[in-house]
Design a protein around this motif. Structure first.
Motif, PDB file in Angstrom:
ATOM      1  N   GLY A 280       5.080  28.406 -37.450  1.00 25.16           N
ATOM      2  CA  GLY A 280       5.469  28.342 -36.080  1.00 25.16           C
ATOM      3  C   GLY A 280       5.916  29.412 -35.496  1.00 25.16           C
ATOM      4  O   GLY A 280       6.422  29.542 -34.227  1.00 25.16           O
ATOM      5  N   GLN A 281       5.947  30.721 -36.275  1.00 24.09           N
ATOM      6  CA  GLN A 281       6.756  31.876 -35.856  1.00 24.09           C
ATOM      7  C   GLN A 281       6.066  33.129 -35.879  1.00 24.09           C
ATOM      8  O   GLN A 281       5.416  33.906 -34.854  1.00 24.09           O
ATOM      9  CB  GLN A 281       8.190  32.050 -36.281  1.00 24.09           C
ATOM     10  CG  GLN A 281       9.112  30.979 -36.295  1.00 24.09           C
ATOM     11  CD  GLN A 281      10.482  31.628 -36.556  1.00 24.09           C
ATOM     12  OE1 GLN A 281      11.106  32.639 -36.177  1.00 24.09           O
ATOM     13  NE2 GLN A 281      11.229  30.777 -37.365  1.00 24.09           N
ATOM     14  N   HIS A 282       5.640  33.316 -37.034  1.00 21.59           N
ATOM     15  CA  HIS A 282       4.890  34.942 -37.364  1.00 21.59           C
ATOM     16  C   HIS A 282       3.476  34.556 -38.325  1.00 21.59           C
ATOM     17  O   HIS A 282       3.686  33.853 -39.198  1.00 21.59           O
ATOM     18  CB  HIS A 282       5.763  35.830 -37.655  1.00 21.59           C
ATOM     19  CG  HIS A 282       6.970  36.027 -36.991  1.00 21.59           C
ATOM     20  ND1 HIS A 282       6.684  36.711 -35.647  1.00 21.59           N
ATOM     21  CD2 HIS A 282       8.261  35.956 -36.824  1.00 21.59           C
ATOM     22  CE1 HIS A 282       7.801  37.100 -35.071  1.00 21.59           C
ATOM     23  NE2 HIS A 282       8.806  36.492 -35.660  1.00 21.59           N
ATOM     24  N   ASN A 283       2.696  35.417 -37.923  1.00 20.19           N
ATOM     25  CA  ASN A 283       1.548  35.474 -39.188  1.00 20.19           C
ATOM     26  C   ASN A 283       0.693  36.734 -38.686  1.00 20.19           C
ATOM     27  O   ASN A 283       0.211  36.850 -37.416  1.00 20.19           O
ATOM     28  CB  ASN A 283       0.399  34.352 -38.541  1.00 20.19           C
ATOM     29  CG  ASN A 283      -0.818  34.333 -39.348  1.00 20.19           C
ATOM     30  OD1 ASN A 283      -0.875  34.739 -40.640  1.00 20.19           O
ATOM     31  ND2 ASN A 283      -2.043  34.162 -38.836  1.00 20.19           N
ATOM     32  N   GLY A 284       0.725  37.505 -39.570  1.00 24.65           N
ATOM     33  CA  GLY A 284      -0.033  38.992 -39.447  1.00 24.65           C
ATOM     34  C   GLY A 284       0.945  39.972 -38.855  1.00 24.65           C
ATOM     35  O   GLY A 284       2.188  39.902 -39.122  1.00 24.65           O
ATOM     36  N   LEU A 285       0.347  40.753 -38.275  1.00 30.55           N
ATOM     37  CA  LEU A 285       1.056  41.959 -37.789  1.00 30.55           C
ATOM     38  C   LEU A 285       2.081  41.685 -36.426  1.00 30.55           C
ATOM     39  O   LEU A 285       1.649  40.685 -35.909  1.00 30.55           O
ATOM     40  CB  LEU A 285       0.162  43.008 -37.208  1.00 30.55           C
ATOM     41  CG  LEU A 285      -0.416  43.974 -38.246  1.00 30.55           C
ATOM     42  CD1 LEU A 285      -1.525  44.737 -37.519  1.00 30.55           C
ATOM     43  CD2 LEU A 285       0.126  44.442 -39.267  1.00 30.55           C
ATOM     44  N   ARG A 286       3.189  42.158 -36.482  1.00 29.67           N
ATOM     45  CA  ARG A 286       4.259  41.851 -35.341  1.00 29.67           C
ATOM     46  C   ARG A 286       4.311  42.972 -34.563  1.00 29.67           C
ATOM     47  O   ARG A 286       4.545  44.178 -34.758  1.00 29.67           O
ATOM     48  CB  ARG A 286       5.646  41.563 -36.083  1.00 29.67           C
ATOM     49  CG  ARG A 286       5.590  40.550 -37.096  1.00 29.67           C
ATOM     50  CD  ARG A 286       6.648  40.074 -37.803  1.00 29.67           C
ATOM     51  NE  ARG A 286       6.699  39.390 -39.021  1.00 29.67           N
ATOM     52  CZ  ARG A 286       7.969  38.553 -39.533  1.00 29.67           C
ATOM     53  NH1 ARG A 286       8.937  38.797 -39.228  1.00 29.67           N
ATOM     54  NH2 ARG A 286       7.389  37.546 -40.495  1.00 29.67           N
ATOM     55  N   VAL A 287       3.884  42.521 -33.373  1.00 31.04           N
ATOM     56  CA  VAL A 287       3.553  43.704 -32.261  1.00 31.04           C
ATOM     57  C   VAL A 287       4.699  43.380 -30.973  1.00 31.04           C
ATOM     58  O   VAL A 287       4.917  42.351 -30.567  1.00 31.04           O
ATOM     59  CB  VAL A 287       2.247  43.593 -31.450  1.00 31.04           C
ATOM     60  CG1 VAL A 287       2.229  44.533 -30.362  1.00 31.04           C
ATOM     61  CG2 VAL A 287       1.361  43.626 -32.556  1.00 31.04           C
ATOM     62  N   ARG A 288       5.577  44.286 -31.029  1.00 33.33           N
ATOM     63  CA  ARG A 288       6.569  44.347 -29.942  1.00 33.33           C
ATOM     64  C   ARG A 288       5.914  44.832 -28.633  1.00 33.33           C
ATOM     65  O   ARG A 288       4.921  45.545 -28.579  1.00 33.33           O
ATOM     66  CB  ARG A 288       7.778  45.241 -30.243  1.00 33.33           C
ATOM     67  CG  ARG A 288       7.608  46.885 -30.278  1.00 33.33           C
ATOM     68  CD  ARG A 288       8.879  47.468 -30.385  1.00 33.33           C
ATOM     69  NE  ARG A 288       9.377  47.113 -31.395  1.00 33.33           N
ATOM     70  CZ  ARG A 288       9.262  47.636 -32.707  1.00 33.33           C
ATOM     71  NH1 ARG A 288       8.305  48.712 -33.049  1.00 33.33           N
ATOM     72  NH2 ARG A 288      10.006  47.298 -33.880  1.00 33.33           N
ATOM     73  N   MET A 289       6.338  44.164 -27.495  1.00 34.19           N
ATOM     74  CA  MET A 289       5.861  44.491 -26.150  1.00 34.19           C
ATOM     75  C   MET A 289       6.660  44.636 -25.169  1.00 34.19           C
ATOM     76  O   MET A 289       7.793  43.860 -25.025  1.00 34.19           O
ATOM     77  CB  MET A 289       4.682  43.288 -25.922  1.00 34.19           C
ATOM     78  CG  MET A 289       3.639  42.899 -26.987  1.00 34.19           C
ATOM     79  SD  MET A 289       2.369  41.762 -26.507  1.00 34.19           S
ATOM     80  CE  MET A 289       1.019  42.623 -25.462  1.00 34.19           C
ATOM     81  N   GLY A 290       6.507  45.591 -24.195  1.00 33.34           N
ATOM     82  CA  GLY A 290       7.296  45.606 -23.048  1.00 33.34           C
ATOM     83  C   GLY A 290       6.717  45.911 -21.730  1.00 33.34           C
ATOM     84  O   GLY A 290       5.522  46.545 -21.873  1.00 33.34           O
ATOM     85  N   ALA A 291       7.158  45.681 -20.468  1.00 28.71           N
ATOM     86  CA  ALA A 291       6.634  45.856 -19.544  1.00 28.71           C
ATOM     87  C   ALA A 291       7.369  46.045 -18.325  1.00 28.71           C
ATOM     88  O   ALA A 291       8.656  45.512 -18.230  1.00 28.71           O
ATOM     89  CB  ALA A 291       5.450  44.713 -19.052  1.00 28.71           C
ATOM     90  N   HIS A 292       7.009  46.952 -17.262  1.00 30.49           N
ATOM     91  CA  HIS A 292       7.889  47.243 -16.107  1.00 30.49           C
ATOM     92  C   HIS A 292       6.864  47.213 -15.069  1.00 30.49           C
ATOM     93  O   HIS A 292       5.712  47.770 -15.293  1.00 30.49           O
ATOM     94  CB  HIS A 292       8.736  48.290 -16.384  1.00 30.49           C
ATOM     95  CG  HIS A 292       9.535  48.574 -15.185  1.00 30.49           C
ATOM     96  ND1 HIS A 292      10.365  47.886 -14.392  1.00 30.49           N
ATOM     97  CD2 HIS A 292       9.821  50.131 -14.752  1.00 30.49           C
ATOM     98  CE1 HIS A 292      10.893  48.537 -13.431  1.00 30.49           C
ATOM     99  NE2 HIS A 292      10.723  49.921 -13.687  1.00 30.49           N
ATOM    100  N   ILE A 293       7.461  46.964 -13.601  1.00 27.34           N
ATOM    101  CA  ILE A 293       6.497  47.573 -12.474  1.00 27.34           C
ATOM    102  C   ILE A 293       6.929  48.517 -11.608  1.00 27.34           C
ATOM    103  O   ILE A 293       8.261  48.570 -11.383  1.00 27.34           O
ATOM    104  CB  ILE A 293       6.195  45.996 -11.713  1.00 27.34           C
ATOM    105  CG1 ILE A 293       5.099  46.129 -10.550  1.00 27.34           C
ATOM    106  CG2 ILE A 293       7.432  45.391 -11.241  1.00 27.34           C
ATOM    107  CD1 ILE A 293       4.633  44.989  -9.946  1.00 27.34           C
TER     108      ILE A 293
END
Length: 315
Positions: free
Chosen positions: A164-177
């Protein structure tokens, strides 16, 4: 004497015939070799032209989606503890990185994004559409969660499976406009720099593996769409933070796909929370609250497993 003359005549007649036959064979061989080489050259030339055409057509397709002016959404991604994972098992990580790259690039194409570049295993992507950028990040997380990863990855803490939470590589993501300086590269693509790009990098780096962080500016750009009842995400306001090299506080918002709302993250890293004068504690979730929430999620999962087991017995 007549016999001797006949023998001489035979010898004189036979030698030219053999010479002509040998010469003809050599000429025929040379002609065949020239023809084969010509055909091979023609095939290689045509194949090269076709490959070049496909390459430039494909590049032109992706460059077509590169934002050139106005407000641009930048998305940065990064794999949590990738250096540890490479040291742990290079063969496993090579396969995991292939899955990671295919997942991200397929979603870039799906949502009309532009891959600016990769730095190590990190991606820098640009979008003209704010909602496309948000959908891209959510679908990457869902796609990663549903992938089949090398078994060895789950034996490392950074790749441990958590239902229910994680599977495989854990990728952080950030976004701005925001606006950015657009630069044409020698290869015919585009690169970007400026304050918007710098802030995107800071916000992304402050998150945890599997977490999506956006600025309030980006949230404002997509807020009306999400409030129309078509939202498939959960939005959590995390508060204002000071980032190194950024002149003013930044309001940070966490976005979670509904499929992954059980994910729990620690306080932001490399970011200093602003003090709320009307409150006695920081706006950021404390470590105690974080641990409490993880315990609640763990109990919920235990209850769900019990219910699933119970119904399987009834069936």
């Amino acid at each position: 004497a007549q016999q001797a003359c006949n023998e001489m005549l035979d010898i004189t007649y036979d030698e030219p015939v053999e010479t002509v036959s040998s010469s003809s064979t050599q000429n025929a061989t040379v002609i065949i070799v020239v023809i084969v080489l010509s055909i091979l050259f023609a095939v290689l030339s045509i194949g090269g032209c076709v490959c070049a055409r496909l390459f430039f057509n494909e590049r032109a397709y992706f460059v077509r989606h590169a934002p050139r002016d106005g407000d641009i959404v930048f998305v940065f991604t990064d794999i949590q503890k990738s250096s540890e994972l490479w040291s742990f098992d290079q063969t496993m990580m090579t396969e995991a990185l292939r899955i990671h790259h295919e997942s991200i690039r397929s979603q870039i194409q799906r949502f009309s994004g532009y891959e600016i570049k990769t730095i190590g295993d990190a991606f820098m992507v640009a979008f003209q559409s704010p909602i496309n950028a948000l959908d891209f990040m959510c679908q990457v997380q869902i796609s990663m969660f549903n992938k089949t990863w090398p078994d060895t990855l789950s034996t490392h803490p950074a790749g441990k499976r958590e239902p229910g939470q994680h599977n495989g590589l854990r990728v952080r993501m950030g976004a701005h406009i925001g606006t950015a300086n657009v630069v044409r590269t020698p290869q015919g693509g585009f690169d970007y720099d400026g304050a918007t790009v710098n802030l995107t990098a800071r916000v992304s780096d402050s998150g945890d593996g599997g977490q999506i962080l956006i600025t309030e500016d980006l949230y404002t750009a997509v807020e009306s769409i999400m409030e129309d009842g078509v939202s498939t995400v959960e939005v959590t306001y995390l508060g204002e933070y000071n980032y190194e090299g950024i002149g003013s506080p930044v309001s940070v918002i966490q976005v979670s796909p509904l499929e992954l709302i059980e994910r729990v993250f620690p306080p932001l890293r490399k970011a200093v929370p602003m003090r709320d004068e009307n409150d006695s504690h920081d706006s950021m979730m404390s470590s105690i609250e974080y641990e409490d929430k993880r315990e609640i999620v763990a109990r919920m999962q235990q209850i769900r497993r019990y219910i699933a087991y119970h119904y399987s017995k009834i069936g």
